[in-house]
Design a protein around this motif. Structure first.
Motif, PDB file in Angstrom:
ATOM      1  N   TYR A  44       0.833  -1.197   0.000  1.00  0.00           N
ATOM      2  CA  TYR A  44       0.000   0.000   0.000  1.00  0.00           C
ATOM      3  C   TYR A  44       0.871   1.251   0.000  1.00  0.00           C
ATOM      4  CZ  TYR A  44      -3.743  -3.200   1.179  1.00  0.00           C
ATOM      5  OH  TYR A  44      -4.649  -4.227   1.159  1.00  0.00           O
ATOM      6  N   LYS A  45       0.331   2.304  -0.582  1.00  0.00           N
ATOM      7  CA  LYS A  45       1.016   3.594  -0.603  1.00  0.00           C
ATOM      8  C   LYS A  45      -0.042   4.658  -0.369  1.00  0.00           C
ATOM      9  CE  LYS A  45       4.163   6.416  -3.259  1.00  0.00           C
ATOM     10  NZ  LYS A  45       5.214   6.431  -2.271  1.00  0.00           N
ATOM     11  N   SER A  46       0.234   5.556   0.571  1.00  0.00           N
ATOM     12  CA  SER A  46      -0.680   6.665   0.858  1.00  0.00           C
ATOM     13  C   SER A  46       0.012   7.979   0.542  1.00  0.00           C
ATOM     14  CB  SER A  46      -1.101   6.650   2.326  1.00  0.00           C
ATOM     15  OG  SER A  46      -1.861   5.488   2.603  1.00  0.00           O
ATOM     16  N   TRP A  50      -0.887   0.622  -9.735  1.00  0.00           N
ATOM     17  CA  TRP A  50      -1.549   0.868  -8.459  1.00  0.00           C
ATOM     18  C   TRP A  50      -3.051   1.010  -8.664  1.00  0.00           C
ATOM     19  CZ3 TRP A  50       1.133   0.721  -3.929  1.00  0.00           C
ATOM     20  CH2 TRP A  50       2.520   0.817  -4.004  1.00  0.00           C
ATOM     21  N   THR A 110      -5.136   6.461  -0.688  1.00  0.00           N
ATOM     22  CA  THR A 110      -4.398   5.214  -0.530  1.00  0.00           C
ATOM     23  C   THR A 110      -4.560   4.351  -1.775  1.00  0.00           C
ATOM     24  OG1 THR A 110      -4.749   5.287   1.862  1.00  0.00           O
ATOM     25  CG2 THR A 110      -4.086   3.170   0.927  1.00  0.00           C
TER      26      THR A 110
END
Length: 72
Positions: free
Chosen positions: A5-7, A42, A63
């Motif tokens: 995950y990337k926020s 993503w 996110t």
């Protein structure tokens, strides 16, 4: 399948003036970030307001997730 995950924080560019409706600018910034991240595999998971000013949302916490490639 495992995911990572990337926020990120998304906010409109430029100066803000008290009372301005930033919805259009915020939507444009969100579109740009979503398109950039989707090009790299993503997928958007969630969007939450992270800062309000004078009753208007000015920043979003966004996110993304993508699958971790399985190794042999």
């Amino acid at each position: 399948m495992a995911k990572i995950y990337k926020s990120i924080i998304v906010s409109p560019k430029g100066l803000r003036v008290k009372g301005d409706d930033l919805s259009t600018l915020l939507a444009k910034s969100l579109d740009e970030e979503c398109n950039k991240f989707s090009d790299n595999g993503w997928q958007l998971v969630s969007v939450l307001p992270s800062l309000t000013s004078q009753g208007a949302v000015v920043k979003l916490l966004v996110t993304f997730a993508r699958a971790i490639p399985e190794s042999d």
